[in-house]
Design an enzyme around this catalytic site. Structure first.
Site, PDB file in Angstrom:
ATOM      1  N   ASP A 148       0.848  -1.190   0.000  1.00 51.76           N
ATOM      2  CA  ASP A 148       0.000   0.000   0.000  1.00 51.76           C
ATOM      3  C   ASP A 148       0.881   1.237   0.000  1.00 51.76           C
ATOM      4  O   ASP A 148       2.084   1.161   0.274  1.00 51.76           O
ATOM      5  CB  ASP A 148      -0.862   0.038   1.269  1.00 51.76           C
ATOM      6  N   ASP A 177      -5.165  -3.669   4.307  1.00 56.47           N
ATOM      7  CA  ASP A 177      -5.754  -3.265   5.581  1.00 56.47           C
ATOM      8  C   ASP A 177      -7.265  -3.360   5.608  1.00 56.47           C
ATOM      9  O   ASP A 177      -7.873  -3.255   6.669  1.00 56.47           O
ATOM     10  CB  ASP A 177      -5.327  -1.827   5.942  1.00 56.47           C
ATOM     11  N   ASP A 198      -9.211  -6.508   0.997  1.00 56.76           N
ATOM     12  CA  ASP A 198      -7.861  -7.048   0.788  1.00 56.76           C
ATOM     13  C   ASP A 198      -7.733  -8.504   1.232  1.00 56.76           C
ATOM     14  O   ASP A 198      -6.718  -9.142   0.950  1.00 56.76           O
ATOM     15  CB  ASP A 198      -6.836  -6.209   1.571  1.00 56.76           C
TER      16      ASP A 198
END
Length: 849
Positions: free
Chosen positions: A291, A567, A571
């Protein structure tokens, strides 16, 4: 027909089955065979000891692995227990599990949506971040036109697991349980099988290699022994001894404890590991998909640049700062609100504008929440005798709705095509520097407007602001370490592609190619494989859950060991599919943390890189103690071969009981200490291991069997014959019936036993490095190894000198001069391997340009 409104859980594996899997591991099976053979050989005490090792090791691994994946179960926690519904004209509270399509939900602020539903009336503000990854709340209203391409973007639909943060509405349920969007993600997670880690695969290969070698040696031994003059009974009994000598009883517990130590080391670095083998998997990682927000960056936004409506730099434009202060819902005093809005309010206040949140809210007439589809947010406020709309959003959306622009001096002028092009270039330049750019516009009204389309038309551009979430200071060095280690880093983010690429480049990530979600979805598998194996570093933006899962699948298909961060609920499937799912501990959802194998307590990319280093160190150490354990097979096997090939003319130099004392006693602690060895110099300068690379290489076998094993075997046999010959023994002499020769024989086997122990010390020191010289890592730097060597000497002394143990192991104190013979054994074994490693280093240096 629809079933309960609950997520289908996978049938939990019963704990006896899970424990049985640990007890039937290939290495565990070899230990069971060793126990049976020890029982047959008449050494029942040590047979029970081996059983205890198997059971204790299985219990340890079972306990570690019981922190298993509960991703689907955690998804269930996103469903409320009760919901307000209207059935047959009456409002009642029902269990969420009892909801069915057609029920009318009554939703309000603070409610969690229990099922997928379509709004019938009213409007809501929804926090859908767990599903979409978008941090900003979205507006859902029954009267909005539905032109969304994806269901999750529809302005008239709400989804199970999302939260109502404002408003009130009625909605009709159209999907429950596994048919919901949340259920679809749960199904993706449940279908994804956990892949066997590289180490687990390699340990199985080692187990079968050991089994093949042990069985092959025994099969060859039987006819050789008979041909040399042994009876079939003698040949069979010593074939059992040969099998026991080839089974490393301490290998499995040593691997388990080394991985457990790696788990503790990772915890100290800020990474909680839920699966033992994940430590090694991280060490073999070739690709990291990370990310951006909060992982590469600090997740603390601030305004870095402001420009007026004509694109000129400004510091305190009153019209701009007023619009920024009014077009928010955040409260900085309470710390409530989107990080971006909090940063905008801090900027406005620093420019001299102070507008209390309660004053702002009391003067607000209408609020059109930020809509990710429209990419803008609007408020209508009472200002004096009139009304004013304040709009902020994506520049590409607002510029098309502006007919004029306001300069820093307060002059308003018409926007021409030339000015629009210049402003677009300014915005692109800001984005290319890693800024998240927002355009701000406004319009005055005599009467409060009701229609959003009217409010957001014929606007005056007040300016643009560039916000930055600065990269973490430590990330650039961590990315450089990745590149040095041959690891590629891809970025998967929900942010703008240009901004994400700029941040990536600031921290050293290549960002050679930017692929958005729709482009990725349309890309054929072969093209995606080619892109991921091109050596480029890619920025993926606006990726759906299936897209991230597809990236993980493609990398796995290409033979790349991939670590993927995440998160949100969306995901979870990708985290489960990746070789290593890495969840954010600080800002991540419970679902992501349960689906992942590793949880970062600090959400920091640098922690992942620290984990890679820890994983490589652990894998190196696994190889070191495998080398150490394998090296002792030769001095344990040679005595049996010598006995067999001599047809019994040479008595057995080492007994089966003494072999087990070595494998389970003197060998174990030094092997465990090698599992705690510090990293060798240059560890993070090596390329990642290939998934197919074996933990046992030809070079390892050459060092173990061809160098240290052969030297050790020659030395221990030298000690054995020295004691026997000194007592007057000749080949074929009876060492059982003659009391003098029998005592000398016990001393000779004792010297063989002690010779193996002394050689173990040299082997342990040599095994500490793969290439480096011992002086480079420090002779005394591993205090645990020094303690382990001291223990094995003490344990060997007890076996030799304690009468009770003498009777069990068949030992007798050797003559004093024998210790002078044994003393140089460690140095000779170490020196032989040191010379080989020095030659390897020179060859490596010659190959370097």
């Amino acid at each position: 027909m629809h079933g309960p409104n609950a997520l289908a859980l996978r049938e939990a594996q019963q704990w006896p089955v899970a424990l049985l899997k640990q007890l039937s591991h290939p290495l565990a099976l070899l230990l069971w065979v060793a126990a049976v053979l020890a029982w047959i050989a008449g050494t029942r005490e040590l047979a029970w000891a081996i059983v205890a090792v198997v059971v204790l090791n299985a219990a340890l691994a079972f306990w570690q692995e019981e922190q298993a994946e509960h991703a689907v179960e955690a998804l269930g926690e996103y469903l409320p227990q009760h919901s307000e519904v209207r059935r047959d004209g009456r409002v009642s509270s029902v269990l969420a599990a009892d909801l069915v399509p057609g029920d009318v939900l009554l939703l309000g602020e603070g409610d969690r949506v229990p099922a997928d539903a379509r709004l019938l009336s009213g409007a809501l503000e929804i926090d859908a971040s767990a599903l979409t990854g978008e941090s900003s709340p979205v507006e859902r209203a029954a009267d909005l036109p539905d032109t969304a391409l994806r269901p999750v973007d529809s302005p008239v639909l709400v989804f199970s697991g999302t939260v109502c943060t404002g408003g009130a509405a009625e909605a009709v349920v159209h999907a429950t349980g596994r048919h919901t969007e949340l259920g679809r993600i749960a199904a993706l997670s449940a279908r994804v099988r956990l892949a066997e880690s590289p180490l687990e695969h390699q340990v199985r290969r080692v187990a079968w290699l050991i089994a093949a070698v042990a069985t092959g040696a025994a099969v060859v031994f039987l006819p050789l022994g008979v041909l040399a003059g042994l009876s079939w009974t003698q040949a069979f009994l010593f074939a059992i001894g040969l099998l026991v000598a080839n089974v490393p009883e301490g290998l499995l517990p040593t691997i388990t404890l080394a991985l457990a130590a790696g788990v503790r080391g990772m915890a100290r670095r800020g990474a909680l590991v839920k699966r033992l083998s994940a430590v090694e998997t991280l060490g073999s990682t070739a690709v990291i998909c990370t990310d951006k927000t909060g992982t590469l960056t600090r997740n603390v936004m601030r305004v870095a640049e402001a420009r007026d409506g004509l694109g000129s730099l400004t510091s305190a434009d009153p019209a701009l700062t007023t619009a920024l202060a009014r077009c928010t819902t955040a409260d900085p005093r309470a710390g409530i609100g989107d990080p971006m809005e909090l940063a905008l309010l801090v900027f406005a206040e620093s420019s001299g504008l102070r507008l209390a949140p309660e004053t702002r809210d009391s003067q607000r007439i209408r609020l059109f929440r930020f809509d990710p589809h429209l990419k803008r947010m609007t408020t209508v406020d009472r200002v004096g005798d009139g009304y004013r709309a304040n709009v902020k959003g994506a520049p590409e959306e607002l510029l098309t709705r502006c007919t004029s622009a306001l300069s820093d001096a307060g002059a308003e002028q018409t926007l021409t095509d030339r000015e629009r092009a210049r402003l677009a270039a300014v915005v692109d330049g800001m984005a290319d520097r890693g800024l998240r750019v927002l355009a701000v516009a406004g319009r005055a009204f005599d009467h409060p407007p009701e229609d959003r389309a009217v409010v957001e038309s014929q606007l005056c551009l007040l300016g643009v602001v560039g916000l930055i979430d600065p990269p973490r200071a430590e990330v650039a060095a961590a990315v450089a370490a990745c590149h040095s280690a041959g690891i590629r880093v891809h970025v998967a983010t929900g942010d703008n592609g240009r901004t994400a690429a700029a941040i990536a480049q600031q921290v050293g990530i290549g960002a050679d190619h930017v692929v958005d979600g729709p482009a990725l979805d349309a890309m054929p598998e072969t093209d995606l494989d080619a892109l991921l194996t091109s050596g480029q570093e890619i920025v993926f933006c606006r990726a759906a859950p299936e897209s991230k899962l597809r990236i993980a699948d493609a990398l796995h298909h290409c033979g790349q060991v991939v670590a993927m961060t995440g998160d949100g609920v969306n995901d979870a499937p990708a985290l489960r599919r990746a070789d290593l799912g890495v969840a954010m501990g600080a800002r991540g959802t419970d679902v992501a943390r349960e689906a992942a194998t590793i949880v970062l307590t600090d959400d920091n990319f640098a922690t992942i890189v620290s984990g890679v280093e820890e994983g490589r160190r652990v894998y190196d150490n696994v190889r070191k103690f495998i080398l150490y354990i394998f090296a002792h097979a030769v001095p344990e096997v040679l005595p049996f071969l010598l006995f067999a090939l001599s047809g019994g003319a040479v008595p057995l130099p080492l007994t089966v009981l003494q072999i087990l004392a070595i494998d389970l006693g003197t060998e174990t602690l030094p092997a465990l200490a090698l599992g705690r060895e510090r990293a060798e110099p240059g560890l993070m300068s090596r390329p990642p291991r290939q998934r197919t690379e074996s933990v046992v290489t030809g070079r390892l076998l050459l060092r173990a069997w061809g160098i240290m094993g052969v030297v050790s075997g020659i030395l221990v046999l030298l000690g054995f014959f020295a004691v026997l010959l000194a007592a007057g023994w000749r080949p074929g002499a009876d060492v059982v019936g003659d009391p003098v020769l029998h005592h000398a024989y016990l001393q000779a086997t004792t010297v063989t036993f002690l010779g193996v122990v002394f050689c173990q010390i040299g082997t342990a020191m040599a095994s500490r490095t793969q290439y480096a010289a011992l002086r480079d890592v420090g002779v005394t730097s591993n205090k645990l190894l020094l303690g382990g060597c001291a223990f094995e000497l003490a344990f060997a002394a007890a076996i030799v000198y304690l009468p009770a143990l003498q009777a069990v192991f068949g030992t007798a104190p050797p003559p004093a001069w024998a210790f002078a013979l044994l003393a140089p054994f460690p140095v000779l074994v170490w020196a032989a391997d040191e010379l080989y490693r020095a030659r390897s280093r020179r060859a490596f240096d010659d190959e370097m340009p």
